[in-house]
Design an enzyme around this catalytic site. Structure first.
Site, PDB file in Angstrom:
ATOM      1  N   ASN A  38      37.523  35.994   3.239  1.00  0.00           N
ATOM      2  CA  ASN A  38      38.778  35.422   3.743  1.00  0.00           C
ATOM      3  C   ASN A  38      38.491  34.055   4.353  1.00  0.00           C
ATOM      4  O   ASN A  38      37.366  33.763   4.749  1.00  0.00           O
ATOM      5  CB  ASN A  38      39.349  36.348   4.830  1.00  0.00           C
ATOM      6  CG  ASN A  38      40.669  35.855   5.374  1.00  0.00           C
ATOM      7  OD1 ASN A  38      41.560  35.436   4.615  1.00  0.00           O
ATOM      8  ND2 ASN A  38      40.823  35.873   6.685  1.00  0.00           N
ATOM      9  N   GLU A  93      39.324  23.555   4.950  1.00  0.00           N
ATOM     10  CA  GLU A  93      39.402  24.894   4.343  1.00  0.00           C
ATOM     11  C   GLU A  93      39.181  24.789   2.848  1.00  0.00           C
ATOM     12  O   GLU A  93      38.436  25.557   2.245  1.00  0.00           O
ATOM     13  CB  GLU A  93      40.788  25.517   4.583  1.00  0.00           C
ATOM     14  CG  GLU A  93      41.081  25.882   6.013  1.00  0.00           C
ATOM     15  CD  GLU A  93      42.434  26.577   6.144  1.00  0.00           C
ATOM     16  OE1 GLU A  93      42.842  27.313   5.239  1.00  0.00           O
ATOM     17  OE2 GLU A  93      43.100  26.356   7.169  1.00  0.00           O
ATOM     18  N   HIS A 137      39.820  31.598   7.503  1.00  0.00           N
ATOM     19  CA  HIS A 137      40.611  31.643   8.737  1.00  0.00           C
ATOM     20  C   HIS A 137      40.651  30.245   9.348  1.00  0.00           C
ATOM     21  O   HIS A 137      39.611  29.591   9.454  1.00  0.00           O
ATOM     22  CB  HIS A 137      39.981  32.645   9.712  1.00  0.00           C
ATOM     23  CG  HIS A 137      40.772  32.817  10.963  1.00  0.00           C
ATOM     24  ND1 HIS A 137      41.962  33.543  10.990  1.00  0.00           N
ATOM     25  CD2 HIS A 137      40.584  32.347  12.215  1.00  0.00           C
ATOM     26  CE1 HIS A 137      42.449  33.497  12.211  1.00  0.00           C
ATOM     27  NE2 HIS A 137      41.638  32.792  12.976  1.00  0.00           N
TER      28      HIS A 137
HETATM   29  C1  GRF Z   1      45.502  29.032   5.522  1.00  0.00           C
HETATM   30  O1  GRF Z   1      45.659  28.283   6.686  1.00  0.00           O
HETATM   31  C2  GRF Z   1      44.404  30.047   5.686  1.00  0.00           C
HETATM   32  O2  GRF Z   1      43.398  29.623   6.553  1.00  0.00           O
HETATM   33  C3  GRF Z   1      45.121  31.224   6.289  1.00  0.00           C
HETATM   34  O3  GRF Z   1      46.386  31.224   5.661  1.00  0.00           O
HETATM   35  C4  GRF Z   1      46.711  29.919   5.244  1.00  0.00           C
HETATM   36  C5  GRF Z   1      47.027  29.990   3.787  1.00  0.00           C
HETATM   37  O4  GRF Z   1      47.481  28.776   3.285  1.00  0.00           O
HETATM   38  N1  GRF Z   1      44.383  32.444   6.081  1.00  0.00           N
HETATM   39  P1  GRF Z   1      47.641  28.579   1.724  1.00  0.00           P
HETATM   40  O5  GRF Z   1      48.591  29.660   1.226  1.00  0.00           O
HETATM   41  O6  GRF Z   1      46.291  28.711   1.098  1.00  0.00           O
HETATM   42  O7  GRF Z   1      48.210  27.213   1.570  1.00  0.00           O
END
Ligand code: GRF
Length: 212
Positions: free
Chosen positions: A110, A177, A112
């Site tokens: 996952n 991310e 986060h």
């Molecule tokens: C992201 O901020 C991720 O860290 C969290 O949920 C959000 C998902 O965003 N788990 P996306 O759907 O990938 O744009």
């Protein structure tokens, strides 16, 4: 076939998009063999379609916050049928329970939007912002029975500036991310992640660049 991964989504899908883009650009050597959404209107499903990836909407009517019952069985079956070797959660809004965790033991990750173990759960960027931290960031971790408690694979720090809002901070974190998630997926697919107790050791790569 490249290393087969399955992606679980519920919404916007920007992490899915980054993964698919990196694959297209040849920076990530895996194949997304299935995307499953519990939300019919998820933009992520449209992104899957744009990239020619199989997307499935499988509702879970039993519960709002966990993947259980009939739906859980369908998710497991579909991923197993597709030969999924790694399950990637990309904004999936449900907690995974025992049957799913057992079916893909040690193979679920996952992302986060905070530096765990700080600011677990929902709205992590807002939690960090309101707490007043000077550095936040993002974390890729394995999934275990808890919420955001599994062994940490990669983390990236992101500064919080005086003139930030939750929104500007969230956007800055999101860019990171998109980078570290693909890096973690690549490492997993190369068999370079070793979990020792709850520490994840990254086994060195073979090239000079990777060793430095
Ligand atoms: C992201 O901020 C991720 O860290 C969290 O949920 C959000 C998902 O965003 N788990 P996306 O759907 O990938 O744009």
């Amino acid at each position: 076939m490249e290393f087969p991964i399955g992606v679980l989504v519920s919404g916007r899908g920007s992490n899915l998009e980054a993964i698919l883009l990196h694959i297209k650009e040849g920076k990530l050597n895996v194949e997304v063999v299935a995307v499953i959404s519990d939300n019919e209107d998820a933009r992520a499903l449209k992104i899957a379609e744009e990239y020619g990836v199989d997307g499935y909407y499988i509702p879970c009517i039993e519960k709002k916050t966990a993947l259980v019952g009939e739906a859980e069985r369908k998710y497991i079956e579909l991923f197993q049928k597709k030969g999924v070797k790694l399950v990637v959660l990309a904004g999936f809004m449900r907690i995974l329970k025992k049957d799913f965790l057992t079916a893909f033991k040690g193979r679920i990750i996952n992302i986060h939007p905070a530096l765990l173990p700080s600011f677990k759960g929902l709205n992590a960027q807002k939690q960090a912002f309101e707490y007043g931290v000077k550095i936040s960031g993002c974390t890729v971790h394995f999934i275990d029975e808890g919420v955001d408690t599994g062994p940490i694979i990669l983390q990236e720090p992101v500064p919080v500036f005086d003139d930030d809002s939750v929104d500007t901070l969230s956007r800055r974190i999101l860019k990171h991310e998109h980078e570290i998630y693909s890096r973690a997926i690549q490492l997993f697919s190369e068999g370079r992640l070793k979990i020792e107790d709850r520490r994840v050791r990254i086994i060195a790569g073979s090239t000079e660049e990777e060793r430095s």
